[in-house]
Design a protein around this motif. Structure first.
Motif, PDB file in Angstrom:
ATOM      1  N   THR A  37      59.360 -46.408 -15.305  1.00  0.00           N
ATOM      2  CA  THR A  37      58.604 -45.309 -15.177  1.00  0.00           C
ATOM      3  C   THR A  37      57.114 -45.819 -15.068  1.00  0.00           C
ATOM      4  O   THR A  37      56.448 -45.586 -13.993  1.00  0.00           O
ATOM      5  CB  THR A  37      58.562 -44.303 -16.379  1.00  0.00           C
ATOM      6  N   ARG A  60      43.898 -43.938 -29.181  1.00  0.00           N
ATOM      7  CA  ARG A  60      44.761 -42.723 -29.214  1.00  0.00           C
ATOM      8  C   ARG A  60      44.570 -42.016 -30.440  1.00  0.00           C
ATOM      9  O   ARG A  60      44.847 -42.658 -31.637  1.00  0.00           O
ATOM     10  CB  ARG A  60      46.295 -43.365 -28.954  1.00  0.00           C
ATOM     11  N   ASN A  64      49.320 -38.367 -32.537  1.00  0.00           N
ATOM     12  CA  ASN A  64      50.030 -38.327 -31.213  1.00  0.00           C
ATOM     13  C   ASN A  64      51.208 -39.199 -31.272  1.00  0.00           C
ATOM     14  O   ASN A  64      51.034 -40.475 -31.215  1.00  0.00           O
ATOM     15  CB  ASN A  64      49.315 -38.639 -30.056  1.00  0.00           C
ATOM     16  N   PRO A  65      52.590 -39.041 -31.554  1.00  0.00           N
ATOM     17  CA  PRO A  65      53.724 -39.929 -31.743  1.00  0.00           C
ATOM     18  C   PRO A  65      53.847 -40.997 -30.743  1.00  0.00           C
ATOM     19  O   PRO A  65      53.741 -40.567 -29.329  1.00  0.00           O
ATOM     20  CB  PRO A  65      54.763 -39.016 -32.286  1.00  0.00           C
ATOM     21  N   HIS A  69      61.653 -47.676 -28.167  1.00  0.00           N
ATOM     22  CA  HIS A  69      62.366 -48.004 -27.165  1.00  0.00           C
ATOM     23  C   HIS A  69      63.505 -48.957 -27.801  1.00  0.00           C
ATOM     24  O   HIS A  69      63.284 -50.026 -28.275  1.00  0.00           O
ATOM     25  CB  HIS A  69      61.829 -48.733 -25.992  1.00  0.00           C
ATOM     26  N   THR A 119      60.612 -35.597 -36.739  1.00  0.00           N
ATOM     27  CA  THR A 119      61.396 -35.974 -35.335  1.00  0.00           C
ATOM     28  C   THR A 119      60.883 -37.445 -34.860  1.00  0.00           C
ATOM     29  O   THR A 119      59.889 -37.816 -35.315  1.00  0.00           O
ATOM     30  CB  THR A 119      61.466 -35.034 -34.518  1.00  0.00           C
ATOM     31  N   ARG A 123      63.816 -43.876 -26.456  1.00  0.00           N
ATOM     32  CA  ARG A 123      64.241 -44.085 -25.045  1.00  0.00           C
ATOM     33  C   ARG A 123      65.022 -45.305 -24.758  1.00  0.00           C
ATOM     34  O   ARG A 123      64.535 -46.467 -25.588  1.00  0.00           O
ATOM     35  CB  ARG A 123      62.975 -43.881 -24.111  1.00  0.00           C
ATOM     36  N   PRO A 144      53.777 -46.412 -26.121  1.00  0.00           N
ATOM     37  CA  PRO A 144      53.057 -45.608 -25.226  1.00  0.00           C
ATOM     38  C   PRO A 144      52.749 -46.125 -24.013  1.00  0.00           C
ATOM     39  O   PRO A 144      53.075 -47.269 -23.773  1.00  0.00           O
ATOM     40  CB  PRO A 144      51.877 -45.069 -25.911  1.00  0.00           C
ATOM     41  N   SER A 145      52.345 -45.191 -22.699  1.00  0.00           N
ATOM     42  CA  SER A 145      51.899 -45.971 -21.781  1.00  0.00           C
ATOM     43  C   SER A 145      50.739 -46.791 -21.701  1.00  0.00           C
ATOM     44  O   SER A 145      49.822 -46.291 -22.838  1.00  0.00           O
ATOM     45  CB  SER A 145      51.616 -44.717 -20.628  1.00  0.00           C
ATOM     46  N   GLU A 182      55.804 -41.006 -16.175  1.00  0.00           N
ATOM     47  CA  GLU A 182      56.578 -41.267 -17.293  1.00  0.00           C
ATOM     48  C   GLU A 182      57.718 -40.245 -17.626  1.00  0.00           C
ATOM     49  O   GLU A 182      58.081 -39.455 -16.963  1.00  0.00           O
ATOM     50  CB  GLU A 182      55.612 -40.571 -18.635  1.00  0.00           C
ATOM     51  N   SER A 183      58.627 -40.662 -18.298  1.00  0.00           N
ATOM     52  CA  SER A 183      59.959 -40.109 -18.779  1.00  0.00           C
ATOM     53  C   SER A 183      59.953 -38.877 -19.105  1.00  0.00           C
ATOM     54  O   SER A 183      58.947 -38.311 -19.363  1.00  0.00           O
ATOM     55  CB  SER A 183      60.608 -40.960 -19.681  1.00  0.00           C
ATOM     56  N   ILE A 185      60.745 -35.752 -21.169  1.00  0.00           N
ATOM     57  CA  ILE A 185      61.153 -35.922 -22.660  1.00  0.00           C
ATOM     58  C   ILE A 185      61.839 -34.499 -23.333  1.00  0.00           C
ATOM     59  O   ILE A 185      61.594 -33.713 -22.473  1.00  0.00           O
ATOM     60  CB  ILE A 185      59.772 -35.694 -23.373  1.00  0.00           C
ATOM     61  N   ARG A 197      58.442 -32.588 -21.449  1.00  0.00           N
ATOM     62  CA  ARG A 197      57.619 -33.108 -20.582  1.00  0.00           C
ATOM     63  C   ARG A 197      58.487 -33.284 -19.300  1.00  0.00           C
ATOM     64  O   ARG A 197      59.428 -34.096 -19.370  1.00  0.00           O
ATOM     65  CB  ARG A 197      56.925 -34.553 -20.979  1.00  0.00           C
ATOM     66  N   LYS A 231      54.893 -28.673 -28.029  1.00  0.00           N
ATOM     67  CA  LYS A 231      55.925 -29.501 -28.944  1.00  0.00           C
ATOM     68  C   LYS A 231      55.859 -30.842 -28.931  1.00  0.00           C
ATOM     69  O   LYS A 231      56.134 -31.589 -29.759  1.00  0.00           O
ATOM     70  CB  LYS A 231      57.496 -29.066 -29.002  1.00  0.00           C
ATOM     71  N   ALA A 232      55.388 -31.229 -27.721  1.00  0.00           N
ATOM     72  CA  ALA A 232      55.085 -32.877 -27.577  1.00  0.00           C
ATOM     73  C   ALA A 232      53.431 -32.837 -27.780  1.00  0.00           C
ATOM     74  O   ALA A 232      52.909 -32.417 -27.046  1.00  0.00           O
ATOM     75  CB  ALA A 232      55.270 -33.390 -26.293  1.00  0.00           C
ATOM     76  N   GLY A 234      51.027 -35.003 -27.561  1.00  0.00           N
ATOM     77  CA  GLY A 234      50.374 -35.569 -26.470  1.00  0.00           C
ATOM     78  C   GLY A 234      49.992 -34.511 -25.304  1.00  0.00           C
ATOM     79  O   GLY A 234      49.039 -34.772 -24.694  1.00  0.00           O
TER      80      GLY A 234
END
Ligand code: TXA
Ligand code: MG
Length: 351
Positions: A37, A60, A64-65, A69, A119, A123, A144-145, A182-183, A185, A197, A231-232, A234
């Protein structure tokens, strides 16, 4: 800090070079690496001190969670709690690949990694370097990115160097990140999957596996709207923003070109530097400013993969105003427009 930059060939992974990165992760250090990604900034996700370093390097916000991976489905037994069957069904269908799933977290996952949430985002990436790095290190890699908070996500090692040189231990250069966004979500803690996302894996792809799926409603709200609670976490921050002011034009192609040409000519005559995000099909129709093609409308994947690169290029060229066409009318449209709207601060002209 000296950042070591190493090149690894995706098709023939040099195990001696990869071992250096593996050791850094095991010892609580930071390694940026390519995924399918965007580039990720990795650290041991169960090691509090290591994940704190990620927040510091990116600048960051700590609420922001991070995404963990993994390289094997067994990890889900370790990281999640309760009924994970809906998520496992999607994982079977799309992992390894560009899909992040939100599960109820087990006690093992520190709250520093989940930004205080109950939660956890998980990924399994398909990129061979990412996958091998995670497998060989034996740790769950929080990543994160690999951009400074607020900047467009990096799709090449060069972008990571721009943002992270001197701030992390190592950058692995594995060439261009294919997808460039990005992936997807998906929250799988409820009865039906909820997309937090949008990404390369679409709502329709998910529905094909689970029958039902929906978008989180806050996806279509401006962050300034009252009661905006994505809910995300970020998704509430200013994101991807180029230094110049980006405006998106939506409407019939002919009208969009005309409106952009008019506005670009005006701003240029006032002495501003103007950038235009065109497509292969419309490139020759624009008259003023720095005109760049994002890709071709015949293949929306090229548009997805060109977006972050272009936003960074306009920063380098110090464009004051940037004008873009819009890209709703294709399967990746939701994912592309989600990023583009954020980059534009939701500044859209409908004509
Ligand atoms: O493609 C990707 O997902 C890349 C590559 C490196 O894997 N990673 C990535 O991470 O985009 P990041 O941190 O830039 O974006 C993660 C997003 C953030 O918006 C964050 O708020 C959300 O995932 N997130 C993480 N954990 C979450 C959770 N438990 N609940 C809801 N959202 C979560
Ligand atoms: Mg990011």
């Amino acid at each position: 800090m000296d950042t070591k930059i190493i090149k690894i060939d995706n098709d023939h992974i040099d195990s001696t070079k990869l071992k250096e990165a593996v050791d850094i992760l095991k010892n609580g250090g930071l390694v940026a690496f390519p995924t399918e990604t965007v580039y990720g900034l990795g650290a041991d996700g169960l090691n509090k001190d290591a994940s704190m370093k990620i927040y510091a390097a990116k600048g960051r916000p700590s609420d922001n969670p991070l995404i963990l991976h993994i390289s094997s489905m067994k990890a889900l037994d370790d990281l999640t709690k309760g009924d994970s069957s809906l998520g496992r069904k999607l994982a079977q269908a799309f992992w390894p690949g560009p899909l992040t799933l939100i599960f109820n977290k087990s006690e093992k996952v520190p709250l520093t990694t989940t930004g205080g949430l109950d939660t956890v985002a998980v990924r399994m990436p398909s990129h061979p370097i990412a996958y091998e790095l995670i497998r060989q290190s034996g740790v769950y890699v929080a990543a994160p990115s690999a951009n400074t908070s607020g900047r467009p996500s990096p799709t090449t090692a060069g972008h990571v160097i721009e943002d992270m040189d001197g701030r992390i231990d190592m950058i692995i250069d594995g060439g261009k990140a294919d997808i460039g966004l990005e992936s997807t979500i998906v929250d799988v803690t409820g009865e039906i999957p909820v997309i937090l996302r949008p990404g390369f894996i679409t709502l329709e792809d998910i529905e094909r596996v689970t029958g039902e799926a929906e978008y989180d409603r806050s996806l279509f709200q401006k962050p300034s709207t009252e009661n905006f609670k994505p809910k995300a976490p970020g998704m509430k921050y200013r994101h991807y923003a180029p230094k110049g002011q980006l405006t998106i034009y939506e409407g019939e192609s002919r009208n969009v070109i005309q409106a952009i040409n008019k506005e670009a000519a005006k701003k240029q005559s006032e002495g501003f530097k103007v950038g235009i995000i065109a497509t292969d099909e419309t490139l020759s129709s624009y008259e003023n400013g720095i005109i760049k093609t994002i890709g071709t409308r015949k293949d929306e994947k090229t548009i997805a993969s060109g977006l972050f690169r272009l936003l960074r290029e306009f920063d380098t060229e110090q464009a004051d105003y940037i004008y873009s066409e819009s890209f709703y009318d294709n399967p990746l449209g939701q994912a592309i427009m989600n990023r583009l709207l954020k980059a534009a601060g939701y500044h859209i002209e409908k004509i």
